[in-house]
Design an enzyme around this catalytic site. Structure first.
Site, PDB file in Angstrom:
ATOM      1  N   ASN A   7      -6.754   1.389  -3.127  1.00  0.00           N
ATOM      2  CA  ASN A   7      -5.481   0.264  -3.435  1.00  0.00           C
ATOM      3  C   ASN A   7      -4.987  -0.749  -4.638  1.00  0.00           C
ATOM      4  O   ASN A   7      -5.934  -1.551  -4.626  1.00  0.00           O
ATOM      5  CB  ASN A   7      -5.524  -0.256  -1.791  1.00  0.00           C
ATOM      6  CG  ASN A   7      -4.761  -1.004  -1.430  1.00  0.00           C
ATOM      7  OD1 ASN A   7      -3.619  -1.909  -2.653  1.00  0.00           O
ATOM      8  ND2 ASN A   7      -4.125  -1.846  -0.157  1.00  0.00           N
ATOM      9  N   GLU A  34      -0.573   0.761  -1.294  1.00  0.00           N
ATOM     10  CA  GLU A  34       0.385  -0.449  -1.676  1.00  0.00           C
ATOM     11  C   GLU A  34       1.031  -0.419  -3.329  1.00  0.00           C
ATOM     12  O   GLU A  34       0.930  -1.312  -3.584  1.00  0.00           O
ATOM     13  CB  GLU A  34      -0.420  -1.411  -1.522  1.00  0.00           C
ATOM     14  CG  GLU A  34      -0.555  -1.586  -0.032  1.00  0.00           C
ATOM     15  CD  GLU A  34      -1.060  -3.796   0.153  1.00  0.00           C
ATOM     16  OE1 GLU A  34       0.340  -4.123   0.364  1.00  0.00           O
ATOM     17  OE2 GLU A  34      -1.907  -3.358  -0.239  1.00  0.00           O
ATOM     18  N   ASP A 159      -6.757   3.521   2.209  1.00  0.00           N
ATOM     19  CA  ASP A 159      -7.085   2.222   2.763  1.00  0.00           C
ATOM     20  C   ASP A 159      -6.956   2.203   4.192  1.00  0.00           C
ATOM     21  O   ASP A 159      -5.607   1.979   4.536  1.00  0.00           O
ATOM     22  CB  ASP A 159      -6.141   1.351   1.788  1.00  0.00           C
ATOM     23  CG  ASP A 159      -5.752  -0.115   2.611  1.00  0.00           C
ATOM     24  OD1 ASP A 159      -6.850  -0.097   4.068  1.00  0.00           O
ATOM     25  OD2 ASP A 159      -5.363  -1.407   2.149  1.00  0.00           O
ATOM     26  N   ASN A 161      -7.879   0.276   6.088  1.00  0.00           N
ATOM     27  CA  ASN A 161      -7.884  -1.131   7.974  1.00  0.00           C
ATOM     28  C   ASN A 161      -8.473  -1.271   8.537  1.00  0.00           C
ATOM     29  O   ASN A 161      -8.483  -2.070   9.735  1.00  0.00           O
ATOM     30  CB  ASN A 161      -6.285  -1.462   8.085  1.00  0.00           C
ATOM     31  CG  ASN A 161      -5.342  -2.489   6.139  1.00  0.00           C
ATOM     32  OD1 ASN A 161      -6.175  -3.166   5.914  1.00  0.00           O
ATOM     33  ND2 ASN A 161      -4.493  -1.967   5.795  1.00  0.00           N
ATOM     34  N   ASP A 230     -12.356   0.704   2.735  1.00  0.00           N
ATOM     35  CA  ASP A 230     -11.430   2.151   1.924  1.00  0.00           C
ATOM     36  C   ASP A 230     -12.114   3.182   2.202  1.00  0.00           C
ATOM     37  O   ASP A 230     -13.361   3.061   1.242  1.00  0.00           O
ATOM     38  CB  ASP A 230     -11.215   1.720   0.347  1.00  0.00           C
ATOM     39  CG  ASP A 230     -10.471   0.396   0.064  1.00  0.00           C
ATOM     40  OD1 ASP A 230      -8.547   0.630   0.627  1.00  0.00           O
ATOM     41  OD2 ASP A 230     -10.376  -0.616   0.232  1.00  0.00           O
ATOM     42  N   ASP A 259      -6.858  -6.537  -4.980  1.00  0.00           N
ATOM     43  CA  ASP A 259      -7.970  -7.501  -4.539  1.00  0.00           C
ATOM     44  C   ASP A 259      -9.074  -6.253  -3.939  1.00  0.00           C
ATOM     45  O   ASP A 259     -10.161  -6.681  -3.177  1.00  0.00           O
ATOM     46  CB  ASP A 259      -7.421  -7.676  -2.965  1.00  0.00           C
ATOM     47  CG  ASP A 259      -6.042  -7.168  -2.394  1.00  0.00           C
ATOM     48  OD1 ASP A 259      -5.801  -6.077  -2.472  1.00  0.00           O
ATOM     49  OD2 ASP A 259      -5.535  -8.508  -1.478  1.00  0.00           O
ATOM     50  N   HIS A 260      -8.365  -4.761  -3.967  1.00  0.00           N
ATOM     51  CA  HIS A 260      -9.148  -3.782  -3.320  1.00  0.00           C
ATOM     52  C   HIS A 260     -10.169  -3.191  -5.024  1.00  0.00           C
ATOM     53  O   HIS A 260      -9.111  -3.233  -5.973  1.00  0.00           O
ATOM     54  CB  HIS A 260      -8.400  -2.804  -3.177  1.00  0.00           C
ATOM     55  CG  HIS A 260      -7.969  -2.759  -1.459  1.00  0.00           C
ATOM     56  ND1 HIS A 260      -8.132  -2.505  -0.297  1.00  0.00           N
ATOM     57  CD2 HIS A 260      -6.952  -3.822  -1.396  1.00  0.00           C
ATOM     58  CE1 HIS A 260      -7.262  -2.707   0.328  1.00  0.00           C
ATOM     59  NE2 HIS A 260      -6.683  -3.434   0.293  1.00  0.00           N
TER      60      HIS A 260
END
Length: 269
Positions: A7, A34, A159, A161, A230, A259-260
């Site tokens: 991501n 993303e 991802d 989530n 992930d 951030d991933h």
DNA sequence: ATGGCAAGTGTGACTTGA
């Protein structure tokens, strides 16, 4: 064959960090989430110059998925089946052919689902963004069943989530009312796993403390306040080919990071 | 317990994320 999920949190902001990682990690395929870009604005050249084929499924501003592959991408499809009214760009599939096997690859960006609304008993309502998440997971389960029926090496990676277990969060108690960790979310994830998929990372590593996301806020990286969201889910035929699975954690500590971080498997395919 | 950051859109202040 090295296949990663990453991501990237915006392709425009991540061209440098992503190409640096590609040059060093040399994955054959990257499933990106993303991208936050329409297809026409995706900077294909940066990747084509490095020998990657590029297929995107983008939208304006948010979401968006893509596949970068040094192998040709065949039979590309876009959008998760099951709801023609869903306009969010969260799913892309393609087939790559290795030296010994063809592998079907599904790249996904599962809805976050927050904020969650609760009734007076504290039961989460299947409504709004959380309802969309659970509905999307039902559609994912249907696609997962169809994929298994093909009896070929395949994976659904991206991802999710979803924090599957307490050991996948540094502070699990702080996620108890969150869409990523509610019992209903984790149960939906387990329903898919229990159809017969192998969650690649957990198949190779059982220890706690391995994460794939650290929030930009509150010094989460410096405090190692992370979560593992992930995932790569492999059909039995793909799991039989898996030789390695790792999280490239150090990527989070570089300049202008997502951030991933990337999570990858190698397949003997 | 709270607040803390980043990216996109588009040029000010929102929306979204996890």
């Amino acid at each position: 064959m090295k296949i990663a999920t990453f991501n990237i949190n915006g392709i425009k902001a991540r061209i440098g960090a992503l190409t640096d990682w590609l040059d060093e990690a040399q994955p054959d395929v990257v499933l990106c989430q993303e991208i936050k870009s329409v297809d026409e604005a995706f900077p294909r050249e940066a990747f084509e110059d490095r020998g990657y084929n590029v297929e995107t499924h983008g939208q304006k501003g948010f979401n968006g998925v893509a596949i970068l592959s040094k192998l040709p991408l065949e039979d590309v499809t876009r959008g998760l089946p099951g709801d023609d009214s869903d306009e969010q760009a969260r799913w892309i599939e393609a087939t790559v052919v290795g030296e010994t096997h063809a592998v079907r690859l599904c790249g996904l960006y599962l809805p976050n689902g927050n904020p969650v609304e609760f009734d007076a008993d504290g039961t989460p309502l299947r409504d709004g963004k959380y309802g969309y998440k659970l509905d999307w997971m039902d559609r994912l389960e249907a696609r997962a069943r169809a994929l298994l029926a093909e009896e070929m090496p395949a994976m659904m990676a991206g991802d999710y989530n979803v924090i599957p277990q307490p050991e996948d969060a540094a502070k699990p108690q702080s996620w108890e009312k969150d869409a990523l960790y509610l019992p209903q979310t984790r149960a939906a994830f387990r329903r898919i796993l229990n159809l017969g998929f192998t969650e690649a990372f957990r198949a190779r590593e059982q220890a706690p403390g391995h994460y794939s996301f650290w929030d930009y806020q509150a010094s989460a990286w410096n405090r190692n306040n992370g979560i593992r969201i992930d995932h790569l889910l492999l059909t039995p035929q793909a799991a039989d080919l898996m030789t390695e699975c790792r999280i490239d954690k150090e990527v989070r500590g570089r300049d202008k990071p997502s951030d991933h971080v990337p999570v990858w498997v190698t397949l003997a395919a």
